[in-house]
Design a protein around this motif. Structure first.
Motif, PDB file in Angstrom:
ATOM      1  N   ARG A 106     -12.938   4.568 -17.124  1.00  0.00           N
ATOM      2  CA  ARG A 106     -13.916   5.668 -17.214  1.00  0.00           C
ATOM      3  C   ARG A 106     -15.147   5.243 -16.266  1.00  0.00           C
ATOM      4  O   ARG A 106     -16.267   4.928 -16.990  1.00  0.00           O
ATOM      5  CB  ARG A 106     -14.118   6.207 -18.492  1.00  0.00           C
ATOM      6  N   ARG A 107     -15.279   4.969 -15.049  1.00  0.00           N
ATOM      7  CA  ARG A 107     -16.292   4.339 -14.277  1.00  0.00           C
ATOM      8  C   ARG A 107     -16.232   5.253 -12.834  1.00  0.00           C
ATOM      9  O   ARG A 107     -15.239   5.704 -12.569  1.00  0.00           O
ATOM     10  CB  ARG A 107     -16.067   2.994 -14.117  1.00  0.00           C
ATOM     11  N   GLU A 108     -17.427   4.946 -12.235  1.00  0.00           N
ATOM     12  CA  GLU A 108     -17.431   5.387 -11.047  1.00  0.00           C
ATOM     13  C   GLU A 108     -16.531   4.804  -9.901  1.00  0.00           C
ATOM     14  O   GLU A 108     -16.322   3.448  -9.894  1.00  0.00           O
ATOM     15  CB  GLU A 108     -18.912   5.300 -10.238  1.00  0.00           C
ATOM     16  N   PHE A 109     -15.776   5.472  -9.068  1.00  0.00           N
ATOM     17  CA  PHE A 109     -14.990   4.948  -8.034  1.00  0.00           C
ATOM     18  C   PHE A 109     -15.781   4.761  -6.802  1.00  0.00           C
ATOM     19  O   PHE A 109     -16.394   5.755  -6.224  1.00  0.00           O
ATOM     20  CB  PHE A 109     -13.723   5.851  -8.022  1.00  0.00           C
ATOM     21  N   TYR A 110     -15.547   3.527  -6.183  1.00  0.00           N
ATOM     22  CA  TYR A 110     -15.977   3.258  -4.955  1.00  0.00           C
ATOM     23  C   TYR A 110     -15.441   3.145  -3.708  1.00  0.00           C
ATOM     24  O   TYR A 110     -14.228   2.506  -3.865  1.00  0.00           O
ATOM     25  CB  TYR A 110     -17.086   2.001  -5.073  1.00  0.00           C
ATOM     26  N   LYS A 111     -15.735   3.619  -2.647  1.00  0.00           N
ATOM     27  CA  LYS A 111     -14.811   3.554  -1.302  1.00  0.00           C
ATOM     28  C   LYS A 111     -15.435   2.141  -0.381  1.00  0.00           C
ATOM     29  O   LYS A 111     -16.699   2.438  -0.332  1.00  0.00           O
ATOM     30  CB  LYS A 111     -14.667   4.587  -0.402  1.00  0.00           C
ATOM     31  N   THR A 112     -14.787   1.132  -0.226  1.00  0.00           N
ATOM     32  CA  THR A 112     -15.375   0.037   0.036  1.00  0.00           C
ATOM     33  C   THR A 112     -14.807  -0.334   1.425  1.00  0.00           C
ATOM     34  O   THR A 112     -13.829   0.276   1.985  1.00  0.00           O
ATOM     35  CB  THR A 112     -15.219  -1.219  -0.948  1.00  0.00           C
ATOM     36  N   ASN A 113     -15.322  -1.454   2.200  1.00  0.00           N
ATOM     37  CA  ASN A 113     -14.995  -2.020   3.039  1.00  0.00           C
ATOM     38  C   ASN A 113     -13.584  -2.975   2.947  1.00  0.00           C
ATOM     39  O   ASN A 113     -12.960  -3.508   3.962  1.00  0.00           O
ATOM     40  CB  ASN A 113     -15.782  -2.830   4.031  1.00  0.00           C
ATOM     41  N   ALA A 114     -13.158  -3.181   1.469  1.00  0.00           N
ATOM     42  CA  ALA A 114     -11.812  -3.721   1.380  1.00  0.00           C
ATOM     43  C   ALA A 114     -11.051  -2.723   0.503  1.00  0.00           C
ATOM     44  O   ALA A 114     -10.835  -2.685  -0.474  1.00  0.00           O
ATOM     45  CB  ALA A 114     -12.254  -4.798   0.592  1.00  0.00           C
ATOM     46  N   PRO A 115     -10.578  -1.646   1.347  1.00  0.00           N
ATOM     47  CA  PRO A 115      -9.952  -0.526   0.724  1.00  0.00           C
ATOM     48  C   PRO A 115      -8.519  -0.825  -0.094  1.00  0.00           C
ATOM     49  O   PRO A 115      -8.385   0.240  -1.083  1.00  0.00           O
ATOM     50  CB  PRO A 115      -9.576   0.368   1.942  1.00  0.00           C
ATOM     51  N   ALA A 116      -7.973  -2.018   0.023  1.00  0.00           N
ATOM     52  CA  ALA A 116      -6.795  -2.263  -0.554  1.00  0.00           C
ATOM     53  C   ALA A 116      -6.957  -2.368  -1.889  1.00  0.00           C
ATOM     54  O   ALA A 116      -6.195  -2.404  -2.738  1.00  0.00           O
ATOM     55  CB  ALA A 116      -5.633  -3.213   0.015  1.00  0.00           C
ATOM     56  N   MET A 117      -8.208  -2.803  -2.394  1.00  0.00           N
ATOM     57  CA  MET A 117      -8.739  -2.883  -3.654  1.00  0.00           C
ATOM     58  C   MET A 117      -9.521  -2.058  -4.231  1.00  0.00           C
ATOM     59  O   MET A 117     -10.128  -2.010  -5.424  1.00  0.00           O
ATOM     60  CB  MET A 117      -9.369  -4.423  -3.690  1.00  0.00           C
ATOM     61  N   ASP A 118      -9.312  -0.669  -3.708  1.00  0.00           N
ATOM     62  CA  ASP A 118     -10.276   0.600  -4.343  1.00  0.00           C
ATOM     63  C   ASP A 118      -9.255   1.073  -5.228  1.00  0.00           C
ATOM     64  O   ASP A 118      -8.771   2.175  -4.974  1.00  0.00           O
ATOM     65  CB  ASP A 118     -10.536   1.229  -3.086  1.00  0.00           C
ATOM     66  N   ILE A 119      -9.130   0.332  -6.284  1.00  0.00           N
ATOM     67  CA  ILE A 119      -8.064   0.704  -7.318  1.00  0.00           C
ATOM     68  C   ILE A 119      -8.712   0.622  -8.713  1.00  0.00           C
ATOM     69  O   ILE A 119      -9.322  -0.453  -8.993  1.00  0.00           O
ATOM     70  CB  ILE A 119      -6.871  -0.132  -7.168  1.00  0.00           C
ATOM     71  N   LEU A 120      -8.480   1.603  -9.440  1.00  0.00           N
ATOM     72  CA  LEU A 120      -8.944   1.451 -11.119  1.00  0.00           C
ATOM     73  C   LEU A 120      -7.757   1.292 -12.043  1.00  0.00           C
ATOM     74  O   LEU A 120      -8.020   0.846 -12.985  1.00  0.00           O
ATOM     75  CB  LEU A 120      -9.942   2.692 -11.395  1.00  0.00           C
ATOM     76  N   VAL A 121      -6.515   1.483 -11.528  1.00  0.00           N
ATOM     77  CA  VAL A 121      -5.356   1.327 -12.369  1.00  0.00           C
ATOM     78  C   VAL A 121      -4.494   0.152 -11.904  1.00  0.00           C
ATOM     79  O   VAL A 121      -3.803   0.396 -11.076  1.00  0.00           O
ATOM     80  CB  VAL A 121      -4.548   2.433 -12.728  1.00  0.00           C
ATOM     81  N   SER A 122      -4.702  -0.940 -12.223  1.00  0.00           N
ATOM     82  CA  SER A 122      -3.944  -2.260 -12.003  1.00  0.00           C
ATOM     83  C   SER A 122      -2.614  -2.146 -12.418  1.00  0.00           C
ATOM     84  O   SER A 122      -2.566  -2.840 -13.500  1.00  0.00           O
ATOM     85  CB  SER A 122      -4.802  -3.593 -11.925  1.00  0.00           C
ATOM     86  N   SER A 123      -1.511  -1.682 -12.005  1.00  0.00           N
ATOM     87  CA  SER A 123      -0.427  -1.506 -12.901  1.00  0.00           C
ATOM     88  C   SER A 123       0.268  -2.697 -13.123  1.00  0.00           C
ATOM     89  O   SER A 123       0.881  -2.936 -14.343  1.00  0.00           O
ATOM     90  CB  SER A 123       0.970  -0.796 -11.779  1.00  0.00           C
TER      91      SER A 123
END
Length: 495
Positions: A308-325
């Motif tokens: 439950r937090r803000e989601f950011y689009k970054t310059n390392a997009p493969a880690m733009d994830i909030l649910v790490s399965s």
């Protein structure tokens, strides 16, 4: 031997080939071996080439009658010329060793596993005498999609659908996917983020309407994400390989510990490292590196996983994830069973967060350190590494480089570090060019050309000529449309 079960306790045990084909537990959990193999004899591994090493490591998870299947898959994947002779080069940049995992067909570390998964799949289907077609579903934050598409391209008896966030991957990653050739591939952009795509793909396996259509049309679903155990186990090999390489070179004494720094989004890569440790790789710490979406950093420091937090689009997009399965698998292994894991996953689904027990967290903290890099810190790390050591990092590996520096400053630990490099810097040329050159040309391909001109680092063959390739997949849908698109695709497939 049926020894693959679900992290949530509701799956009847499966053997290796059924686990590969099924992809995910019938209860929504992830498939894991009910017990890990005994540690390997590293004296017997030290002089093996990569094919032999991969065969030995992966075979530890299967019964004797399946070892030939594993060896054949390893030979096909790593012996077909798609990788250099030295499959995982380990280079030294200053006081950090960098395991280059990006020398496959798409210039990303996902190639290491997604080159072998299609062979596991087809060999398993042959052994099962399966006459249904398999539809591979994959969600991607950038690199998995292209690697899976390339791996399954025109593989008989299969089709593959990849969903990616249309505004959440790099320009190069997107161009790689939308120009993908193959008669059995489909690439679909979604208006949403990676977590939306991953959630929809996982839910598809338990969706009654989708199951009904699969049964009616002779289709079954499987996955190419690291939720598939056949994607996860090959990643164990390069931890063993990189450690043994340092031993062979005399950089580390036999049995001496190393730390691994792992840029982490979905956590599959780091989990593979943890399994490698259980097989005998001497590890001091796993240093988890994230970007500004630092949910893993917060978890390893507090014991609370909170989406439950803000989601950011970054310059390392493969880690733009909030649910790490794959964190689910780590919880299962380290809590010795499914009860606490099932509770955590239930709370994640209902509340968007969970807390692990103090007892479990104390075990985890002893082995894991976590940090993250903001976008500007990643760019600064790229510049520092190039200026000081003439080595060019991509943005994700730069997050790791920055985190290693922070870890050493905080702890004083001088244990040798192997940084798992996840992609070629040419997959993110705008950010890397900005770090090295101080400015960025107007388009991504010009940025790559300028980066090559300044550094003389070769452009990887898989990315050469990408500008001129024809766009073949322009479909974009809303994230809510994913189940319907899957059903429509099933109906169009012949039995």
């Amino acid at each position: 031997m049926k020894n693959f079960i679900s992290t949530r306790g509701g799956q009847a045990p499966l053997d290796f080939i059924h686990a590969i084909v099924q992809g995910i537990g019938c209860d929504g959990g992830l498939l894991v071996p009910d017990r890990l193999p005994e540690p390997l004899d590293f004296h017997e591994l030290i002089n093996l080439d990569y094919i032999q090493l991969a065969s030995r490591v992966i075979s530890a998870f299967v019964p004797g009658d399946m070892k030939n299947l594993v060896h054949e898959a390893c030979t096909r994947a790593y012996g077909d010329g798609s990788f250099p002779t030295e499959v995982v080069p380990v280079v030294k940049a200053g006081d950090i060793f960098i395991a280059e995992l990006f020398h496959g067909r798409t210039a990303a570390f996902k190639d290491m596993a997604l080159s072998i998964l299609p062979h596991f799949m087809t060999l398993s289907l042959e052994r099962l005498h399966e006459d249904r077609r398999v539809m591979i579903l994959a969600a991607t934050s950038g690199d998995t999609g292209k690697a899976a598409l390339e791996g399954f391209r025109d593989v008989p008896g299969t089709s593959i659908m990849v969903f990616y966030p249309t505004d959440g991957v790099s320009a190069i990653q997107k161009r790689q996917m939308v120009t993908q050739e193959g008669g059995n591939v489909r690439v679909i952009g979604i208006r949403g983020n990676f977590d939306d795509a991953q959630r929809a793909v996982k839910n598809a396996f338990a969706d009654p309407a989708i199951k009904k259509e699969c049964d009616a049309h002779g289709i079954f679903l499987s996955s190419a994400n690291s939720i598939n155990i056949g994607r996860l186990l090959p990643q164990v090999v390069y931890y063993v390989s990189s450690y043994l390489e340092l031993v062979r070179r005399g950089e580390v004494a036999f049995g001496g510990k190393v730390n691994f720094c792992v840029p982490s989004g979905n956590f599959g890569n780091c989990l593979a490292g943890w399994i490698a440790m259980k097989l005998g790789v001497p590890v001091g710490k796993f240093i988890i590196a994230s970007n500004r979406n630092n949910i893993l950093t917060d978890f390893f420091r507090t014991g609370r996983y909170d989406t439950r937090r803000e989601f950011y689009k970054t310059n390392a997009p493969a880690m733009d994830i909030l649910v790490s399965s794959n964190l689910e698998r780590l919880l299962w292994f380290m809590s010795d069973g499914s009860e606490e894991t099932a509770r955590c996953m239930k709370e994640l689904g209902s509340d968007g967060c969970y807390d692990v027990s103090d007892e479990l967290m104390s075990k985890i903290r002893g082995l894991f350190y976590a940090g993250y890099a903001r976008e500007d810190e990643a760019v600064a790390a790229i510049r520092e590494c190039y200026v000081n050591d003439a080595y060019l990092l991509d943005t994700h590996t730069a997050c790791g480089y920055h985190t290693v520096r922070g870890y050493r400053e905080e702890t004083g630990d001088d244990t040798p570090v192997i940084l798992m490099s996840t992609a070629s810097p040419y997959k993110f040329p705008e950010s890397v060019c900005s770090a090295i050159c101080g400015s960025v040309p107007d388009d991504v391909f010009s940025a790559a050309e300028e980066l090559n001109r300044i550094t003389s680092v070769p452009v990887p063959a898989p990315l050469d000529g990408l500008r001129d390739r024809k766009i073949l997949h322009a479909e974009v849908i809303d994230k809510t449309e994913i189940p319907g698109v899957i059903i429509d695709a099933i109906k169009k497939k012949e039995k």
